[in-house]
Write a protein that holds these residues in place. Structure first.
Motif, PDB file in Angstrom:
ATOM      1  N   ALA A 160       0.898  -3.461  36.945  1.00  0.00           N
ATOM      2  CA  ALA A 160       0.473  -4.562  37.807  1.00  0.00           C
ATOM      3  C   ALA A 160      -0.115  -5.700  36.984  1.00  0.00           C
ATOM      4  O   ALA A 160       0.120  -6.879  37.271  1.00  0.00           O
ATOM      5  CB  ALA A 160      -0.547  -4.057  38.826  1.00  0.00           C
ATOM      6  N   ILE A 161      -0.873  -5.375  35.956  1.00  0.00           N
ATOM      7  CA  ILE A 161      -1.405  -6.400  35.056  1.00  0.00           C
ATOM      8  C   ILE A 161      -0.264  -7.125  34.355  1.00  0.00           C
ATOM      9  O   ILE A 161      -0.293  -8.343  34.176  1.00  0.00           O
ATOM     10  CB  ILE A 161      -2.362  -5.773  34.029  1.00  0.00           C
ATOM     11  CG1 ILE A 161      -3.613  -5.229  34.731  1.00  0.00           C
ATOM     12  CG2 ILE A 161      -2.764  -6.787  32.961  1.00  0.00           C
ATOM     13  CD1 ILE A 161      -4.526  -4.418  33.821  1.00  0.00           C
ATOM     14  N   GLN A 162       0.768  -6.365  33.972  1.00  0.00           N
ATOM     15  CA  GLN A 162       1.926  -6.993  33.338  1.00  0.00           C
ATOM     16  C   GLN A 162       2.603  -7.982  34.279  1.00  0.00           C
ATOM     17  O   GLN A 162       2.993  -9.086  33.868  1.00  0.00           O
ATOM     18  CB  GLN A 162       2.933  -5.921  32.912  1.00  0.00           C
ATOM     19  CG  GLN A 162       4.182  -6.469  32.228  1.00  0.00           C
ATOM     20  CD  GLN A 162       3.860  -7.149  30.916  1.00  0.00           C
ATOM     21  OE1 GLN A 162       3.364  -6.511  29.994  1.00  0.00           O
ATOM     22  NE2 GLN A 162       4.123  -8.447  30.815  1.00  0.00           N
ATOM     23  N   TYR A 163       2.734  -7.612  35.563  1.00  0.00           N
ATOM     24  CA  TYR A 163       3.275  -8.534  36.554  1.00  0.00           C
ATOM     25  C   TYR A 163       2.463  -9.821  36.588  1.00  0.00           C
ATOM     26  O   TYR A 163       3.008 -10.927  36.558  1.00  0.00           O
ATOM     27  CB  TYR A 163       3.249  -7.895  37.949  1.00  0.00           C
ATOM     28  CG  TYR A 163       4.477  -7.110  38.331  1.00  0.00           C
ATOM     29  CD1 TYR A 163       5.708  -7.734  38.501  1.00  0.00           C
ATOM     30  CD2 TYR A 163       4.404  -5.746  38.554  1.00  0.00           C
ATOM     31  CE1 TYR A 163       6.826  -7.009  38.868  1.00  0.00           C
ATOM     32  CE2 TYR A 163       5.522  -5.009  38.920  1.00  0.00           C
ATOM     33  CZ  TYR A 163       6.731  -5.645  39.079  1.00  0.00           C
ATOM     34  OH  TYR A 163       7.837  -4.926  39.434  1.00  0.00           O
ATOM     35  N   ALA A 164       1.150  -9.682  36.662  1.00  0.00           N
ATOM     36  CA  ALA A 164       0.270 -10.851  36.748  1.00  0.00           C
ATOM     37  C   ALA A 164       0.423 -11.735  35.520  1.00  0.00           C
ATOM     38  O   ALA A 164       0.505 -12.967  35.623  1.00  0.00           O
ATOM     39  CB  ALA A 164      -1.181 -10.394  36.901  1.00  0.00           C
ATOM     40  N   SER A 165       0.479 -11.117  34.355  1.00  0.00           N
ATOM     41  CA  SER A 165       0.640 -11.874  33.116  1.00  0.00           C
ATOM     42  C   SER A 165       1.963 -12.628  33.085  1.00  0.00           C
ATOM     43  O   SER A 165       2.028 -13.795  32.680  1.00  0.00           O
ATOM     44  CB  SER A 165       0.546 -10.923  31.916  1.00  0.00           C
ATOM     45  OG  SER A 165       0.714 -11.610  30.701  1.00  0.00           O
ATOM     46  N   ASP A 166       3.028 -11.975  33.546  1.00  0.00           N
ATOM     47  CA  ASP A 166       4.349 -12.622  33.577  1.00  0.00           C
ATOM     48  C   ASP A 166       4.371 -13.811  34.537  1.00  0.00           C
ATOM     49  O   ASP A 166       4.981 -14.849  34.245  1.00  0.00           O
ATOM     50  CB  ASP A 166       5.419 -11.615  33.989  1.00  0.00           C
ATOM     51  CG  ASP A 166       5.709 -10.587  32.912  1.00  0.00           C
ATOM     52  OD1 ASP A 166       5.313 -10.809  31.758  1.00  0.00           O
ATOM     53  OD2 ASP A 166       6.333  -9.551  33.234  1.00  0.00           O
ATOM     54  N   LEU A 167       3.734 -13.668  35.689  1.00  0.00           N
ATOM     55  CA  LEU A 167       3.679 -14.766  36.662  1.00  0.00           C
ATOM     56  C   LEU A 167       3.019 -16.001  36.055  1.00  0.00           C
ATOM     57  O   LEU A 167       3.504 -17.122  36.194  1.00  0.00           O
ATOM     58  CB  LEU A 167       2.906 -14.321  37.906  1.00  0.00           C
ATOM     59  CG  LEU A 167       3.544 -13.243  38.777  1.00  0.00           C
ATOM     60  CD1 LEU A 167       2.530 -12.704  39.784  1.00  0.00           C
ATOM     61  CD2 LEU A 167       4.767 -13.780  39.502  1.00  0.00           C
ATOM     62  N   ASN A 225       4.517 -21.027  39.868  1.00  0.00           N
ATOM     63  CA  ASN A 225       4.235 -21.928  40.989  1.00  0.00           C
ATOM     64  C   ASN A 225       4.774 -23.331  40.780  1.00  0.00           C
ATOM     65  O   ASN A 225       5.133 -24.016  41.738  1.00  0.00           O
ATOM     66  CB  ASN A 225       2.727 -21.971  41.263  1.00  0.00           C
ATOM     67  CG  ASN A 225       2.258 -20.768  42.056  1.00  0.00           C
ATOM     68  OD1 ASN A 225       3.062 -20.049  42.632  1.00  0.00           O
ATOM     69  ND2 ASN A 225       0.959 -20.545  42.082  1.00  0.00           N
ATOM     70  N   ASP A 226       4.830 -23.790  39.531  1.00  0.00           N
ATOM     71  CA  ASP A 226       5.407 -25.110  39.252  1.00  0.00           C
ATOM     72  C   ASP A 226       6.893 -25.125  39.611  1.00  0.00           C
ATOM     73  O   ASP A 226       7.403 -26.104  40.168  1.00  0.00           O
ATOM     74  CB  ASP A 226       5.229 -25.470  37.774  1.00  0.00           C
ATOM     75  CG  ASP A 226       3.780 -25.725  37.406  1.00  0.00           C
ATOM     76  OD1 ASP A 226       2.970 -25.995  38.321  1.00  0.00           O
ATOM     77  OD2 ASP A 226       3.442 -25.648  36.205  1.00  0.00           O
TER      78      ASP A 226
END
Length: 352
Positions: free
Chosen positions: A321-328, A334-335
């Motif tokens: 889940a942390i990896q997901y957040a880092s990738d986002l 969002n840009d």
């Protein structure tokens, strides 16, 4: 936002069934796997308890700041009961940290409904997007292929405009996080024929089909649930009610497969001997269907990133889940979403 802030992730350490032990273990595993990521954490929870536990995780201690949060939102809490009294909870304080720009993403194993509601209130939606959606990548097709499905439960009722926005969100997510150039996108229905489905799906399909050539993804029309598992489609758009059923069905099927294999392995020596020669096949299957490999569900479409992992997650699931957040964050997702929503605003206006 500074380059340093971009690497800071807020952690709700008190959420989930197992609390800080899993959160700290997940952070430790992430830092071990990605020693050069530059990621650091702001950990929200019971300060005295966290400081004692951090003694076992020096790697995490070197890359973290603890912020005391005296209150906790529990998995059984109702949204209406906690939303007005959430100010001092680890979950809300972590979300607020993202809103204020100190952190760029929040990761929590806590109450999904409350996390979604608080995130929507605090972070608001990206310009041009009507509602955020919950999404993740589920196992699909051959090899390590995945399929992005959204919404997975944030919005029970959706109009055609909402689903149009979900297509934008899912297409961007698949392209930048899933590394699927110009992904094949379909709308979930009870059949592939253009005459199938309710008025909402009919209207959405009409507009997407009419503008297929200018869409930033490959729209293939209506798809059925079976298309998710065989790899025919890479992004599946649906409402939150149906999407949540799809998610639970996939997770239940994975458990069934593991149970059937385990039970049959114990029935005879021949099965055990045969399994010895198929050990690599079983390892690939285990990785493919292991829920921990897609444990991060993203609340996509908010101005800040919020990632939810299972309440019963272990350290591996939390690290993913942390990896997901880092990738986002690293992909400035969002840009891209904001730009694509603006580019397709005229097309979206055709939906009634």
């Amino acid at each position: 936002m500074s380059a340093e802030n971009k690497k800071i992730i807020a952690i709700d350490a008190m959420g989930g069934d197992k609390g800080p032990a899993v959160a700290l273990g997940g952070m430790n595993q992430f830092l071990y796997q990605h020693p050069d990521s530059g990621v650091s954490f702001r950990i929200f929870g019971n300060e005295s308890r966290l400081r004692k536990m951090l003694a076992r995780y020096p790697r995490v201690a070197r890359n973290s700041t603890i912020i005391d949060a005296p209150d906790v939102i529990r998995g059984t809490d109702k949204i209406r009961d906690v939303i007005r009294h959430a100010q001092n909870t680890s979950m809300y304080m972590a979300i607020k940290d993202v809103r204020e720009g100190t952190s760029t993403a929040v990761v929590s194993a806590g109450n999904t409904g409350v996390l979604m509601s608080l995130s929507k209130l605090a972070l608001k939606t990206v310009d041009g997007i009507s509602r955020p959606a919950i999404t993740t990548m589920l196992p699909s097709g051959a090899g390590d292929s995945r399929v992005v499905v959204l919404d997975l439960g944030a919005n029970i009722k959706c109009d055609a405009g909402d689903l149009f926005d979900f297509a934008i969100l899912g297409g961007v997510y698949a392209e930048f996080i899933g590394k699927m150039p110009r992904p094949k996108l379909g709308v979930l229905n009870i059949g592939e024929e253009e005459t199938k489905g309710n008025e909402t799906l009919q209207e959405l399909n009409r507009v997407l089909t009419a503008h297929r050539d200018i869409l930033p993804y490959d729209y293939i029309g209506f798809v059925e649930p079976t298309d998710i598992s065989v790899g025919r489609v890479q992004v599946v758009v649906t409402d939150g009610f149906t999407g949540n059923i799809v998610l639970k069905t996939v997770e239940g099927t994975a458990k069934l497969i593991k149970r059937v294999i385990s039970e049959n392995m114990k029935k005879s020596w021949l099965a055990i001997i045969g399994a010895f020669f198929l050990v690599h096949v079983f390892k690939r299957l285990k990785h493919k269907i292991d829920p921990r490999s897609y444990a991060g569900a993203t609340f996509l479409g908010l101005k800040g990133f919020a990632v939810k992992t299972h309440g019963n997650s272990d350290a591996l699931a939390f690290a993913n889940a942390i990896q997901y957040a880092s990738d986002l964050v690293n992909n400035d997702l969002n840009d891209v979403i904001r730009a694509r929503a603006a580019a397709l605003a005229t097309v979206r206006s055709e939906l009634q």
